[in-house]
Motif scaffolding. Structure first.
Motif, PDB file in Angstrom:
ATOM      1  N   PRO A  48     -29.298  35.507 -84.094  1.00  0.00           N
ATOM      2  CA  PRO A  48     -28.699  35.600 -82.751  1.00  0.00           C
ATOM      3  C   PRO A  48     -29.015  34.410 -81.849  1.00  0.00           C
ATOM      4  N   GLY A  49     -30.258  33.965 -81.830  1.00  0.00           N
ATOM      5  CA  GLY A  49     -30.629  32.826 -81.003  1.00  0.00           C
ATOM      6  C   GLY A  49     -29.969  31.537 -81.461  1.00  0.00           C
ATOM      7  N   THR A  50     -29.913  31.334 -82.776  1.00  0.00           N
ATOM      8  CA  THR A  50     -29.258  30.147 -83.323  1.00  0.00           C
ATOM      9  C   THR A  50     -27.771  30.176 -82.998  1.00  0.00           C
ATOM     10  N   ALA A  51     -27.152  31.342 -83.144  1.00  0.00           N
ATOM     11  CA  ALA A  51     -25.727  31.476 -82.842  1.00  0.00           C
ATOM     12  C   ALA A  51     -25.462  31.206 -81.361  1.00  0.00           C
ATOM     13  N   ASP A  52     -26.279  31.765 -80.473  1.00  0.00           N
ATOM     14  CA  ASP A  52     -26.089  31.524 -79.039  1.00  0.00           C
ATOM     15  C   ASP A  52     -26.276  30.045 -78.701  1.00  0.00           C
ATOM     16  N   LYS A  53     -27.262  29.406 -79.314  1.00  0.00           N
ATOM     17  CA  LYS A  53     -27.562  28.004 -78.987  1.00  0.00           C
ATOM     18  C   LYS A  53     -26.512  27.035 -79.528  1.00  0.00           C
ATOM     19  N   PHE A  54     -26.089  27.223 -80.771  1.00  0.00           N
ATOM     20  CA  PHE A  54     -25.212  26.238 -81.404  1.00  0.00           C
ATOM     21  C   PHE A  54     -23.748  26.655 -81.499  1.00  0.00           C
ATOM     22  N   PHE A  55     -23.471  27.947 -81.349  1.00  0.00           N
ATOM     23  CA  PHE A  55     -22.099  28.434 -81.507  1.00  0.00           C
ATOM     24  C   PHE A  55     -21.686  29.319 -80.324  1.00  0.00           C
ATOM     25  N   GLY A  56     -22.257  29.052 -79.159  1.00  0.00           N
ATOM     26  CA  GLY A  56     -22.016  29.877 -77.980  1.00  0.00           C
ATOM     27  C   GLY A  56     -20.580  29.904 -77.497  1.00  0.00           C
ATOM     28  N   LYS A  57     -19.834  28.866 -77.776  1.00  0.00           N
ATOM     29  CA  LYS A  57     -18.466  28.770 -77.257  1.00  0.00           C
ATOM     30  C   LYS A  57     -17.404  29.352 -78.190  1.00  0.00           C
ATOM     31  N   VAL A  58     -17.786  29.740 -79.408  1.00  0.00           N
ATOM     32  CA  VAL A  58     -16.798  30.307 -80.334  1.00  0.00           C
ATOM     33  C   VAL A  58     -16.812  31.830 -80.247  1.00  0.00           C
ATOM     34  N   SER A  59     -15.694  32.442 -80.586  1.00  0.00           N
ATOM     35  CA  SER A  59     -15.574  33.900 -80.450  1.00  0.00           C
ATOM     36  C   SER A  59     -15.781  34.651 -81.758  1.00  0.00           C
ATOM     37  N   LYS A 117     -17.553  38.425 -91.405  1.00  0.00           N
ATOM     38  CA  LYS A 117     -16.974  37.891 -90.177  1.00  0.00           C
ATOM     39  C   LYS A 117     -17.528  38.712 -89.014  1.00  0.00           C
ATOM     40  N   ILE A 118     -18.028  38.027 -88.001  1.00  0.00           N
ATOM     41  CA  ILE A 118     -18.603  38.692 -86.834  1.00  0.00           C
ATOM     42  C   ILE A 118     -17.835  38.227 -85.602  1.00  0.00           C
ATOM     43  N   GLU A 119     -17.363  39.181 -84.814  1.00  0.00           N
ATOM     44  CA  GLU A 119     -16.678  38.843 -83.575  1.00  0.00           C
ATOM     45  C   GLU A 119     -17.635  39.012 -82.414  1.00  0.00           C
ATOM     46  N   LYS A 120     -17.568  38.074 -81.492  1.00  0.00           N
ATOM     47  CA  LYS A 120     -18.484  38.039 -80.360  1.00  0.00           C
ATOM     48  C   LYS A 120     -18.032  39.005 -79.276  1.00  0.00           C
ATOM     49  N   SER A 121     -18.994  39.770 -78.781  1.00  0.00           N
ATOM     50  CA  SER A 121     -18.772  40.679 -77.666  1.00  0.00           C
ATOM     51  C   SER A 121     -19.908  40.431 -76.678  1.00  0.00           C
ATOM     52  N   GLY A 122     -19.659  39.605 -75.676  1.00  0.00           N
ATOM     53  CA  GLY A 122     -20.728  39.190 -74.770  1.00  0.00           C
ATOM     54  C   GLY A 122     -21.461  38.019 -75.386  1.00  0.00           C
ATOM     55  N   SER A 123     -22.745  38.176 -75.647  1.00  0.00           N
ATOM     56  CA  SER A 123     -23.527  37.137 -76.306  1.00  0.00           C
ATOM     57  C   SER A 123     -23.603  37.441 -77.789  1.00  0.00           C
ATOM     58  N   TRP A 124     -24.014  36.440 -78.569  1.00  0.00           N
ATOM     59  CA  TRP A 124     -24.219  36.684 -79.995  1.00  0.00           C
ATOM     60  C   TRP A 124     -25.376  37.646 -80.205  1.00  0.00           C
ATOM     61  N   ALA A 125     -26.380  37.594 -79.350  1.00  0.00           N
ATOM     62  CA  ALA A 125     -27.502  38.514 -79.481  1.00  0.00           C
ATOM     63  C   ALA A 125     -27.050  39.956 -79.383  1.00  0.00           C
TER      64      ALA A 125
END
Length: 131
Positions: A48-59, A117-125
């Protein structure tokens, strides 16, 4: 740096786009992995932290789920352990923790257990629930 204890059951590779289906024996390396000379991996707690940091703008993201023991045994993307290659997982300190890096091997059908496949709902966390 020593591996964390207890060892994780799974490691994950985060991809910003869908991998080929079916998975080939050797997935193409990301630009970062090619530049650094190893494949960046995360534990379930780190994803979750890696996804938020490096992929925060993708859905949406794709997670490759890999059994740690398969990579630790030196299994390459083709499912084989090659005597002429030194495939290994190294635990290395990176600014915010100790991360797994895969050297001397590729990811592919022979060592990736599943692709999700994971879809973002709010933050990745908030969107990711991993074991």
């Amino acid at each position: 740096m020593p591996a964390p204890l207890p060892l994780p059951t799974y490691l994950y590779k985060i991809l910003p786009s869908a991998p080929p289906s079916p998975l080939p024996a050797r997935l193409p390396l990301s630009d970062l992995d090619r530049t650094d000379g190893y494949i960046h991996l995360s534990t379930s707690e780190q994803v979750p932290g890696t996804a938020d940091k490096f992929f925060g703008k993708v859905s949406e993201l794709w997670l490759l789920k890999i059994k740690y023991e398969v990579l630790a045994a030196g299994t390459d993307g083709d499912g084989e352990v090659h005597a002429d290659k030194k495939a290994e997982v190294r635990w290395e300190e990176v600014g915010r923790g100790c991360f797994a890096h895969l050297y001397g091997a590729d990811l592919g059908i022979g060592n990736v257990q599943s692709v999700d496949k994971i879809e973002k709902s709010g933050s990745w966390a908030k969107s990711l629930s991993l074991e």
